[in-house]
Design a protein around this motif. Sequence first.
Motif, PDB file in Angstrom:
ATOM      1  N   LEU A 492       4.019   0.870 -13.780  1.00 49.64           N
ATOM      2  CA  LEU A 492       4.819   0.779 -12.907  1.00 49.64           C
ATOM      3  C   LEU A 492       5.838   1.631 -12.298  1.00 49.64           C
ATOM      4  CD1 LEU A 492       4.681  -2.894 -13.587  1.00 49.64           C
ATOM      5  CD2 LEU A 492       2.476  -1.624 -12.508  1.00 49.64           C
ATOM      6  N   GLN A 493       6.548   2.616 -13.635  1.00 50.65           N
ATOM      7  CA  GLN A 493       7.335   3.339 -12.971  1.00 50.65           C
ATOM      8  C   GLN A 493       7.145   4.003 -11.788  1.00 50.65           C
ATOM      9  OE1 GLN A 493       7.878   5.218 -16.574  1.00 50.65           O
ATOM     10  NE2 GLN A 493       9.704   3.404 -17.390  1.00 50.65           N
ATOM     11  N   SER A 494       5.879   4.809 -11.503  1.00 54.57           N
ATOM     12  CA  SER A 494       5.601   5.616 -10.905  1.00 54.57           C
ATOM     13  C   SER A 494       6.312   5.259  -9.328  1.00 54.57           C
ATOM     14  CB  SER A 494       4.717   6.143 -10.665  1.00 54.57           C
ATOM     15  OG  SER A 494       3.862   5.627 -10.157  1.00 54.57           O
ATOM     16  N   ILE A 495       5.251   3.666  -8.775  1.00 55.35           N
ATOM     17  CA  ILE A 495       5.871   3.277  -7.684  1.00 55.35           C
ATOM     18  C   ILE A 495       6.933   2.915  -7.068  1.00 55.35           C
ATOM     19  CG2 ILE A 495       5.652   0.755  -6.566  1.00 55.35           C
ATOM     20  CD1 ILE A 495       3.992  -0.701  -9.011  1.00 55.35           C
ATOM     21  N   ILE A 523       3.268 -12.409 -18.191  1.00 53.85           N
ATOM     22  CA  ILE A 523       2.932 -11.885 -16.680  1.00 53.85           C
ATOM     23  C   ILE A 523       1.894 -10.347 -16.914  1.00 53.85           C
ATOM     24  CG2 ILE A 523       2.118 -11.204 -14.121  1.00 53.85           C
ATOM     25  CD1 ILE A 523       4.962 -13.507 -14.756  1.00 53.85           C
ATOM     26  N   GLY A 524       0.761  -9.704 -17.201  1.00 56.11           N
ATOM     27  CA  GLY A 524       0.377  -8.455 -17.035  1.00 56.11           C
ATOM     28  C   GLY A 524       0.806  -7.397 -16.177  1.00 56.11           C
ATOM     29  N   HIS A 525       0.754  -6.675 -16.407  1.00 56.08           N
ATOM     30  CA  HIS A 525       1.142  -4.710 -15.424  1.00 56.08           C
ATOM     31  C   HIS A 525      -0.219  -5.107 -14.135  1.00 56.08           C
ATOM     32  CE1 HIS A 525      -1.608  -3.269 -18.188  1.00 56.08           C
ATOM     33  NE2 HIS A 525      -1.956  -2.794 -17.457  1.00 56.08           N
ATOM     34  N   ALA A 526      -1.300  -5.397 -14.427  1.00 62.56           N
ATOM     35  CA  ALA A 526      -2.538  -5.285 -13.796  1.00 62.56           C
ATOM     36  C   ALA A 526      -2.326  -6.630 -12.163  1.00 62.56           C
ATOM     37  CB  ALA A 526      -3.781  -6.209 -14.040  1.00 62.56           C
ATOM     38  N   PHE A 527      -1.885  -7.186 -12.391  1.00 61.28           N
ATOM     39  CA  PHE A 527      -1.178  -8.043 -10.582  1.00 61.28           C
ATOM     40  C   PHE A 527      -0.479  -7.055 -10.166  1.00 61.28           C
ATOM     41  CE2 PHE A 527      -1.127 -11.180 -13.683  1.00 61.28           C
ATOM     42  CZ  PHE A 527      -2.436 -12.701 -13.576  1.00 61.28           C
ATOM     43  N   PHE A 528       0.230  -5.342 -10.472  1.00 62.27           N
ATOM     44  CA  PHE A 528       0.961  -4.545  -9.287  1.00 62.27           C
ATOM     45  C   PHE A 528       0.405  -3.846  -9.466  1.00 62.27           C
ATOM     46  CE2 PHE A 528       3.656  -8.204 -11.712  1.00 62.27           C
ATOM     47  CZ  PHE A 528       4.808  -8.888  -9.951  1.00 62.27           C
ATOM     48  N   MET A 529      -0.280  -3.419  -9.822  1.00 63.90           N
ATOM     49  CA  MET A 529      -1.444  -2.203  -9.918  1.00 63.90           C
ATOM     50  C   MET A 529      -1.468  -1.460  -9.175  1.00 63.90           C
ATOM     51  SD  MET A 529      -0.905  -1.325 -12.982  1.00 63.90           S
ATOM     52  CE  MET A 529      -2.112   0.849 -13.016  1.00 63.90           C
ATOM     53  N   PRO A 530      -2.066  -2.395  -7.887  1.00 63.79           N
ATOM     54  CA  PRO A 530      -2.404  -2.155  -6.209  1.00 63.79           C
ATOM     55  C   PRO A 530      -1.060  -1.722  -5.422  1.00 63.79           C
ATOM     56  CG  PRO A 530      -3.331  -4.780  -6.695  1.00 63.79           C
ATOM     57  CD  PRO A 530      -2.418  -3.930  -8.119  1.00 63.79           C
ATOM     58  N   LEU A 531      -0.407  -2.276  -5.752  1.00 66.01           N
ATOM     59  CA  LEU A 531       1.249  -0.678  -5.234  1.00 66.01           C
ATOM     60  C   LEU A 531       0.584   0.110  -6.111  1.00 66.01           C
ATOM     61  CD1 LEU A 531       3.585  -3.903  -6.010  1.00 66.01           C
ATOM     62  CD2 LEU A 531       2.966  -2.960  -3.451  1.00 66.01           C
ATOM     63  N   GLU A 533      -1.291   2.637  -5.642  1.00 66.61           N
ATOM     64  CA  GLU A 533      -1.892   3.108  -4.072  1.00 66.61           C
ATOM     65  C   GLU A 533      -1.553   2.718  -2.535  1.00 66.61           C
ATOM     66  OE1 GLU A 533      -4.295   5.219  -4.830  1.00 66.61           O
ATOM     67  OE2 GLU A 533      -4.622   4.359  -6.600  1.00 66.61           O
ATOM     68  N   ASN A 534      -0.790   1.447  -2.689  1.00 62.21           N
ATOM     69  CA  ASN A 534      -0.276   1.040  -1.543  1.00 62.21           C
ATOM     70  C   ASN A 534       0.815   0.226  -1.762  1.00 62.21           C
ATOM     71  OD1 ASN A 534      -0.102   0.129   1.268  1.00 62.21           O
ATOM     72  ND2 ASN A 534      -1.656  -1.678   1.130  1.00 62.21           N
ATOM     73  N   PRO A 535       2.460   1.102  -2.073  1.00 58.14           N
ATOM     74  CA  PRO A 535       3.417   0.519  -1.919  1.00 58.14           C
ATOM     75  C   PRO A 535       4.062  -0.157  -0.372  1.00 58.14           C
ATOM     76  CG  PRO A 535       3.892   2.550  -2.159  1.00 58.14           C
ATOM     77  CD  PRO A 535       2.079   2.962  -1.672  1.00 58.14           C
ATOM     78  N   ASP A 536       3.823  -0.809  -0.619  1.00 56.30           N
ATOM     79  CA  ASP A 536       4.142  -1.832   0.797  1.00 56.30           C
ATOM     80  C   ASP A 536       4.778  -3.204   0.260  1.00 56.30           C
ATOM     81  OD1 ASP A 536       3.518  -2.245   4.315  1.00 56.30           O
ATOM     82  OD2 ASP A 536       2.473  -3.747   2.754  1.00 56.30           O
ATOM     83  N   MET A 537       5.193  -4.022   1.501  1.00 61.93           N
ATOM     84  CA  MET A 537       6.302  -4.972   1.438  1.00 61.93           C
ATOM     85  C   MET A 537       5.361  -6.236   1.244  1.00 61.93           C
ATOM     86  SD  MET A 537       9.428  -4.722  -0.317  1.00 61.93           S
ATOM     87  CE  MET A 537      10.292  -6.961   0.493  1.00 61.93           C
TER      88      MET A 537
END
Length: 621
Positions: A492-495, A523-531, A533-537
């Motif tokens: 998730l570092q690239s987000i 909690i796994g990282h997969a929950f945040f993987m959509p960010l 592609e779409n880093p949005d608040m």
Amino acid sequence: MTNQNLKDEFRTWMRKQINNNNVPFQKSTISSYINSLTHTPPKLDTGGQVLPDLYTISNPGQFKDIKDLMENAPNYEAINKLMGNKALYYGSEFYLKFLKERAGKNSGTSAVTKPPAVHSAANGDNIILFGPPGTGKTYSTTAWAVAKVEEKDVSDVQSEIDQGGYDTVRERFEEYRENGRIAFTTFHQSYGYEEFIEGIKPIMESEIEDSSRTLEYEIKAGVFKQFCERAKAPVIQEQNHLGIRENPSIWKVSLKGSKLHHLKQDCFNNNSIRIGWDLYGEEPDDTTDYSSAGGKKVIAHFINEMQIGDIVLTLKNERTIDAVGIITGDYEWLTEESDYRRSRKVNWLLKDIDQDIYGMNGNTVMTLASVYRLHRITLEDVMSILEKHDKNSADAVQKNQEQFVFIIDEINRGNISKIFGELITLIEPSKRLGRPEAMKLRLPYSQSEFGVPDNVTILATMNTADRSIAQLDTALRRRFRFIELLPEPALLQSIDLESIRIDAMLAKMNERIEVLFDRDHVIGHAFFMPLRENPDMQKLADIFRHSIIPLLQEYFYDDWQMIQLVLGDHDKDPAHQFVQEITVDPAKLFGGSSIDIGERKIYRLQEAALLKPAAYKGIYE
């Protein structure tokens, strides 16, 4: 750090590991692994290159280079064997894993390592990928399954995903699934033996012209049995000299009853099979009245369902056959014959034999019905008969060497004993068909013998938040390799989202959960993987609102104070708290009521905070 300190640290780490039987390693095993890294490297022929003391190396990348150099030595296999139990190989694998975990801890992020080569898909017939929610277990089955089918190491397939994207490997996964080499099922509380292995199922079959239906039952193979039968089915060579088609049906044919007589001898001499019911004419149709002599199903089988390339076995008595043949011709009507005019050409591979097929047929005797399918007899059974009587005939068919993968999602949600039954023994690697200790068991419904072929891998996933490994059936644990998938905040570092360090935020929440609960519920990282592609608040707010906070509610049984601790709300400005604590005065709430209730605290999700970057930064800062 000195040589001895690093060695002692590795020894302590090894004492916390578990082996394939899910128990800690014995002291003697640990000592053999540690000593192999001390004494063995100088004995390897590395082309004059001097190897350093391995316990002076703390960098996993540097050790990986030296490990590769050692394994490429010409005498590596001989030295490894001399050490006993491949101590050098396994010692190197575990030392590399130890260094990676150590490096992860020292960097301040969650320690995440890829499975070492000892856990590659090529080394295990039964694998469980386990870990907390959101660690990509189901997602990872794609890489593991494709690696096994293509007989590659899973790290090679993962490299393909990293370089070319997930879709390229997923396309191959779907292709193998369509071809029947990968199958997928999900266990649940109602799943049973009947769905997995075999069971008795009702069928509705049309019996007469008015389409009235009668309830009948059949023994139907479950998804895993069907998969295993497909995996062990012999491979028929194209243009084989026997004329067997792909996926042939196997028919039992009575040539005017049992034993040898003039009709059977005529069929043997003229390479044919013949049946009667001549009174219905050459081509019976929908208007034909079968009430006087029957035979409707037999004639339909003979005329419409038999195909060129199918196999026929001729009845000698209720337990034995006296010939094996391959259908080579279409249906014919023999006008020159006085009876038994329905005919098909056959290439007889075996004649005048006395072969008992009672066991192959599920301990079931054959009936005198002229023609019907032998559903319990497999092509493998027929080839064993041919090889017994004529070894040259077996050349047309070879053992299936292709790899097959059966995926079980959420394996721990099912009743393992109820689903697997006697199969718990058959899935053991040493008991697989093709292995020295191969075993078959007779199934309770069909009475047919069944074994699990050695080209089938069972790949399962397990959510540790639902149930820990310790609660699994011991017999199941002993027969599976367990590969742990942990959260990988580094992914998730690239987000780039409002200067929020998503990786640090996840790592900090998981540290708190591990202290307040346990490591099985992080909690796994997969929950945040959509960010990525779409880093949005708004997207981040939705993830917290619909996934993270409900998950924490489940973990802590709606104990909002614990949830506040995980989210760091106790150290935040009230405007940045996700969970607001509100004190309620019962006297004001209920007016003049005499109800005896002290002050109460209630908790509310503060929606506004979900859109404030400072609320998320407050979790880890």
